[in-house]
Design a protein around this motif. Sequence first.
Motif, PDB file in Angstrom:
ATOM      1  N   LEU A  75      60.669  -5.975 -10.339  1.00 46.47           N
ATOM      2  CA  LEU A  75      60.938  -4.938 -11.331  1.00 46.47           C
ATOM      3  C   LEU A  75      62.064  -3.993 -10.929  1.00 46.47           C
ATOM      4  CD1 LEU A  75      57.213  -4.182 -12.133  1.00 46.47           C
ATOM      5  CD2 LEU A  75      58.857  -5.274 -13.673  1.00 46.47           C
ATOM      6  N   ARG A  76      62.580  -4.153  -9.721  1.00 44.57           N
ATOM      7  CA  ARG A  76      63.610  -3.242  -9.229  1.00 44.57           C
ATOM      8  C   ARG A  76      64.810  -3.168 -10.172  1.00 44.57           C
ATOM      9  NH1 ARG A  76      65.134  -3.715  -3.157  1.00 44.57           N
ATOM     10  NH2 ARG A  76      64.409  -1.590  -2.835  1.00 44.57           N
ATOM     11  N   GLY A  77      65.297  -4.309 -10.621  1.00 44.19           N
ATOM     12  CA  GLY A  77      66.442  -4.324 -11.525  1.00 44.19           C
ATOM     13  C   GLY A  77      66.118  -3.769 -12.905  1.00 44.19           C
ATOM     14  N   PRO A  78      65.131  -4.345 -13.602  1.00 43.98           N
ATOM     15  CA  PRO A  78      64.799  -3.864 -14.946  1.00 43.98           C
ATOM     16  C   PRO A  78      64.423  -2.383 -14.997  1.00 43.98           C
ATOM     17  CG  PRO A  78      63.754  -5.990 -14.517  1.00 43.98           C
ATOM     18  CD  PRO A  78      64.348  -5.545 -13.217  1.00 43.98           C
ATOM     19  N   TRP A  79      63.712  -1.916 -13.975  1.00 43.60           N
ATOM     20  CA  TRP A  79      63.293  -0.515 -13.971  1.00 43.60           C
ATOM     21  C   TRP A  79      64.291   0.407 -13.257  1.00 43.60           C
ATOM     22  CZ3 TRP A  79      57.327  -0.439 -12.723  1.00 43.60           C
ATOM     23  CH2 TRP A  79      56.625  -0.997 -13.806  1.00 43.60           C
ATOM     24  N   ARG A  80      65.341  -0.176 -12.682  1.00 45.67           N
ATOM     25  CA  ARG A  80      66.356   0.586 -11.948  1.00 45.67           C
ATOM     26  C   ARG A  80      65.721   1.433 -10.839  1.00 45.67           C
ATOM     27  NH1 ARG A  80      67.652   0.146 -17.098  1.00 45.67           N
ATOM     28  NH2 ARG A  80      66.801   2.141 -17.810  1.00 45.67           N
ATOM     29  N   LEU A  81      64.886   0.770 -10.050  1.00 40.37           N
ATOM     30  CA  LEU A  81      64.219   1.411  -8.928  1.00 40.37           C
ATOM     31  C   LEU A  81      65.161   1.522  -7.735  1.00 40.37           C
ATOM     32  CD1 LEU A  81      60.894  -0.614  -9.190  1.00 40.37           C
ATOM     33  CD2 LEU A  81      61.141   1.823  -9.678  1.00 40.37           C
ATOM     34  N   PRO A  82      64.926   2.478  -6.869  1.00 37.06           N
ATOM     35  CA  PRO A  82      65.804   2.608  -5.672  1.00 37.06           C
ATOM     36  C   PRO A  82      65.600   1.465  -4.676  1.00 37.06           C
ATOM     37  CG  PRO A  82      63.987   4.194  -5.586  1.00 37.06           C
ATOM     38  CD  PRO A  82      63.915   3.549  -6.931  1.00 37.06           C
ATOM     39  N   LEU A  99      54.870   4.567   2.183  1.00 36.06           N
ATOM     40  CA  LEU A  99      55.314   5.543   1.185  1.00 36.06           C
ATOM     41  C   LEU A  99      56.708   6.022   1.534  1.00 36.06           C
ATOM     42  CD1 LEU A  99      53.316   8.522  -0.289  1.00 36.06           C
ATOM     43  CD2 LEU A  99      55.573   8.911   0.704  1.00 36.06           C
ATOM     44  N   ARG A 100      57.588   6.005   0.531  1.00 39.18           N
ATOM     45  CA  ARG A 100      58.947   6.521   0.678  1.00 39.18           C
ATOM     46  C   ARG A 100      59.232   7.497  -0.455  1.00 39.18           C
ATOM     47  NH1 ARG A 100      59.000   1.100   2.052  1.00 39.18           N
ATOM     48  NH2 ARG A 100      59.881   0.613   4.107  1.00 39.18           N
ATOM     49  N   ARG A 101      60.108   8.464  -0.177  1.00 41.32           N
ATOM     50  CA  ARG A 101      60.483   9.438  -1.208  1.00 41.32           C
ATOM     51  C   ARG A 101      61.950   9.292  -1.566  1.00 41.32           C
ATOM     52  NH1 ARG A 101      59.688  15.034   1.035  1.00 41.32           N
ATOM     53  NH2 ARG A 101      59.641  14.081   3.096  1.00 41.32           N
ATOM     54  N   TYR A 102      62.248   9.568  -2.844  1.00 41.68           N
ATOM     55  CA  TYR A 102      63.625   9.502  -3.325  1.00 41.68           C
ATOM     56  C   TYR A 102      63.881  10.649  -4.297  1.00 41.68           C
ATOM     57  CZ  TYR A 102      63.441   4.718  -1.552  1.00 41.68           C
ATOM     58  OH  TYR A 102      63.297   3.618  -0.746  1.00 41.68           O
ATOM     59  N   GLU A 103      65.141  11.074  -4.318  1.00 42.32           N
ATOM     60  CA  GLU A 103      65.568  12.104  -5.261  1.00 42.32           C
ATOM     61  C   GLU A 103      66.926  11.721  -5.818  1.00 42.32           C
ATOM     62  OE1 GLU A 103      64.629  15.909  -3.855  1.00 42.32           O
ATOM     63  OE2 GLU A 103      65.545  17.000  -5.520  1.00 42.32           O
ATOM     64  N   ARG A 104      67.138  12.002  -7.093  1.00 43.12           N
ATOM     65  CA  ARG A 104      68.430  11.671  -7.689  1.00 43.12           C
ATOM     66  C   ARG A 104      69.507  12.590  -7.135  1.00 43.12           C
ATOM     67  NH1 ARG A 104      68.134   7.923 -11.896  1.00 43.12           N
ATOM     68  NH2 ARG A 104      66.174   7.978 -13.096  1.00 43.12           N
ATOM     69  N   GLY A 105      70.608  11.977  -6.700  1.00 40.05           N
ATOM     70  CA  GLY A 105      71.732  12.745  -6.197  1.00 40.05           C
ATOM     71  C   GLY A 105      72.835  12.825  -7.234  1.00 40.05           C
ATOM     72  N   ALA A 106      74.029  13.137  -6.779  1.00 41.75           N
ATOM     73  CA  ALA A 106      75.185  13.232  -7.664  1.00 41.75           C
ATOM     74  C   ALA A 106      75.414  11.897  -8.362  1.00 41.75           C
ATOM     75  CB  ALA A 106      76.420  13.636  -6.865  1.00 41.75           C
ATOM     76  N   GLY A 107      75.653  11.964  -9.653  1.00 43.30           N
ATOM     77  CA  GLY A 107      75.897  10.743 -10.403  1.00 43.30           C
ATOM     78  C   GLY A 107      74.649   9.973 -10.771  1.00 43.30           C
ATOM     79  N   GLY A 108      73.485  10.520 -10.431  1.00 39.82           N
ATOM     80  CA  GLY A 108      72.230   9.888 -10.806  1.00 39.82           C
ATOM     81  C   GLY A 108      71.727   8.834  -9.850  1.00 39.82           C
ATOM     82  N   ALA A 109      72.419   8.637  -8.720  1.00 40.47           N
ATOM     83  CA  ALA A 109      71.978   7.622  -7.751  1.00 40.47           C
ATOM     84  C   ALA A 109      70.771   8.135  -6.962  1.00 40.47           C
ATOM     85  CB  ALA A 109      73.118   7.288  -6.805  1.00 40.47           C
ATOM     86  N   ALA A 145      60.270  16.273 -12.819  1.00 39.16           N
ATOM     87  CA  ALA A 145      59.390  15.242 -13.376  1.00 39.16           C
ATOM     88  C   ALA A 145      59.017  14.174 -12.343  1.00 39.16           C
ATOM     89  CB  ALA A 145      60.044  14.589 -14.594  1.00 39.16           C
ATOM     90  N   PRO A 146      58.357  14.562 -11.250  1.00 40.14           N
ATOM     91  CA  PRO A 146      58.052  13.587 -10.190  1.00 40.14           C
ATOM     92  C   PRO A 146      57.086  12.503 -10.652  1.00 40.14           C
ATOM     93  CG  PRO A 146      56.902  15.657  -9.792  1.00 40.14           C
ATOM     94  CD  PRO A 146      57.849  15.906 -10.926  1.00 40.14           C
ATOM     95  N   LEU A 147      57.310  11.299 -10.137  1.00 38.31           N
ATOM     96  CA  LEU A 147      56.496  10.145 -10.479  1.00 38.31           C
ATOM     97  C   LEU A 147      56.012   9.436  -9.226  1.00 38.31           C
ATOM     98  CD1 LEU A 147      58.735   8.494 -13.239  1.00 38.31           C
ATOM     99  CD2 LEU A 147      56.650   9.830 -13.623  1.00 38.31           C
ATOM    100  N   SER A 184      62.901  10.874 -14.611  1.00 38.99           N
ATOM    101  CA  SER A 184      62.482  11.482 -13.344  1.00 38.99           C
ATOM    102  C   SER A 184      63.654  11.705 -12.406  1.00 38.99           C
ATOM    103  CB  SER A 184      61.448  10.594 -12.658  1.00 38.99           C
ATOM    104  OG  SER A 184      61.083  11.125 -11.397  1.00 38.99           O
ATOM    105  N   GLU A 185      63.539  12.756 -11.591  1.00 33.65           N
ATOM    106  CA  GLU A 185      64.514  13.024 -10.535  1.00 33.65           C
ATOM    107  C   GLU A 185      63.877  12.987  -9.161  1.00 33.65           C
ATOM    108  OE1 GLU A 185      67.156  16.397 -11.304  1.00 33.65           O
ATOM    109  OE2 GLU A 185      66.528  16.320 -13.407  1.00 33.65           O
ATOM    110  N   GLN A 186      62.568  12.742  -9.111  1.00 27.96           N
ATOM    111  CA  GLN A 186      61.858  12.604  -7.838  1.00 27.96           C
ATOM    112  C   GLN A 186      60.879  11.440  -7.935  1.00 27.96           C
ATOM    113  OE1 GLN A 186      59.906  16.395  -7.075  1.00 27.96           O
ATOM    114  NE2 GLN A 186      61.480  16.965  -5.595  1.00 27.96           N
ATOM    115  N   LEU A 187      60.923  10.576  -6.935  1.00 28.93           N
ATOM    116  CA  LEU A 187      60.001   9.453  -6.891  1.00 28.93           C
ATOM    117  C   LEU A 187      59.244   9.424  -5.570  1.00 28.93           C
ATOM    118  CD1 LEU A 187      62.086   6.409  -8.240  1.00 28.93           C
ATOM    119  CD2 LEU A 187      60.539   7.907  -9.529  1.00 28.93           C
ATOM    120  N   VAL A 188      57.948   9.173  -5.658  1.00 27.29           N
ATOM    121  CA  VAL A 188      57.134   8.811  -4.502  1.00 27.29           C
ATOM    122  C   VAL A 188      56.827   7.327  -4.683  1.00 27.29           C
ATOM    123  CG1 VAL A 188      54.934   9.112  -3.326  1.00 27.29           C
ATOM    124  CG2 VAL A 188      56.147  11.114  -4.245  1.00 27.29           C
TER     125      VAL A 188
END
Length: 228
Positions: free
Chosen positions: A221-228, A29-39, A207-209, A11-15
């Motif tokens: 789960l933040r670490g194992p799932w690599r959540l923002p 609710l917060r939104r995130y999008e992958r930036g340069a380098g996948g962060a 692929a928003p999730l 995914s490149e977009q998270l809700v």
Amino acid sequence: MTTSPSPIDRSEQLVVVTTADWDSTTGTLRRYERGAGGAWQAVGTATAIVTGRTGLAWGVGFDAIGDSASAPHKHEGDGRSPAGVFPLDTLFGYSNDLDPSALRMPYVTLTGGSDCVDDPASLHYNTVVSRDAVASIDWNSAEHMRSIGQYRIGVIVGYNALPPTPGRGSCIFLHIWAGPSSTTAGCTALDANALAEIVRWLDRAKAPLLVQLPTREYERLRGPWRLP
């Protein structure tokens, strides 16, 4: 070193929705999008949400996550919103100011025949169908979506789909709330203007999730799932 897969890897977009605990009916609710380098980079501002009338419960596909045996598990009619990670795949609505041609997601205009089937015995369980387009109406229970004002704008959450497990929950959406002290039957709801902003931002190509968890589980789960 091999990194274990995460449910958000593609995914490149998270809700992201978090609540205080399993029984909380309000959250953020917060939104995130992958930036340069996948962060992951935050998008917009956090907004208040409400959930099912009895809180959250682990959804299909997440029954074996960590200590989930002691947590509630989603089933039809329990009044809980599903916890886990689920695709956001289709927009819907009626009588709103959205321009479908400007959206980057499939959009379905609700009509008088639009039903979301919540009868576990139906072949159409957990799908949005038109009563005028099916060969046989084999359900005894459904949401008549065009008659529900809070569905003027909405997003279908791809929960319990492909194929659905009968009885594990159906008709899960992001939709307009009835106010900050309201609850839902199992959806996640928020202010109409905030939801419209999200709808215009979502991009199927990214692929928003929906990531929806109590805060304690999110942090675990933040670490194992690599959540923002």
